[in-house]
Design an enzyme around this catalytic site. Structure first.
Site, short mmCIF file in Angstrom:
data_model
loop_
_atom_site.label_atom_id
_atom_site.label_comp_id
_atom_site.label_asym_id
_atom_site.label_seq_id
_atom_site.Cartn_x
_atom_site.Cartn_y
_atom_site.Cartn_z
CB CYS A 98 2.57 -1.71 -8.53
SG CYS A 98 3.32 -3.27 -8.06
CB CYS B 56 -1.01 -0.01 1.15
SG CYS B 56 -0.32 0.19 2.79
CB CYS C 212 -4.41 1.92 -1.54
SG CYS C 212 -2.65 2.23 -1.69
#
Length: 131
Positions: A89, A10, A82
Site C-alpha cells: 500500500c 487489493c 489482501c
C-alpha cells in the site's frame, strides 16, 4: 453532512475489491463514498460480476483501476483486502486511517469460493457499519 470516503484496495482490482465496492455502495452508501483500486489493474473478473448479480448487485459497469493517489490521499479510511495490497500500500497521509481485512483470492477457484468470499465481504462491511 459530507460523506466520508472509504477506499477498498487489493492486488488487481478484479475480484475482492470490486465485490467490496459493490457491497459498500449498497450497505454504506448513505454515509460513505465508496471506491476501489488495485496495485495492478487486471480487469473485472466475470465471476465476481456474476456472484454479485446473484445477490442483486450490478457491478458490470465497474472498471478495474489502479490506485488513484487523489482518492487515496482524500480517503477517510483505506481498507486493504489482501496481504499483497497490505504490504505494498502506498504511504498514506497521517489523516488517512488504514485497516486490513484479509480475504482469500477466489480467482481461478471453484464458483463456491466466489460465493463464500462475497458473503464474507458482506459480513465484514455490515460489521464495520455497526461499530
Amino acid at each position: 453532512m459530507d460523506k466520508k470516503t472509504i477506499y477498498f484496495i487489493c492486488t488487481g482490482n478484479s475480484c475482492r475489491s470490486q465485490m467490496a465496492e459493490g457491497w459498500g455502495k449498497k450497505i454504506l452508501g448513505d454515509e460513505w463514498q465508496v471506491y476501489s483500486g488495485g496495485i495492478e489493474a487486471h480487469g473485472v473478473n466475470p465471476k465476481a460480476i456474476e456472484a454479485m448479480k446473484e445477490v442483486g448487485i450490478d457491478i458490470s459497469n465497474h472498471t478495474s483501476n489502479l490506485i488513484d493517489k487523489n482518492i487515496l490521499n482524500q480517503s477517510d479510511l483505506v481498507v486493504t483486502l489482501c496481504s499483497d495490497a497490505d504490504n505494498n500500500c502506498p504511504i498514506l497521509p497521517p489523516n488517512v486511517k488504514k485497516e486490513h481485512w484479509g480475504f482469500d483470492d477466489p480467482a481461478g477457484k471453484p464458483w463456491s469460493e466466489f460465493q463464500r468470499v462475497r458473503d464474507e465481504i458482506k459480513t465484514a462491511i455490515e460489521s464495520f457499519k455497526t461499530r
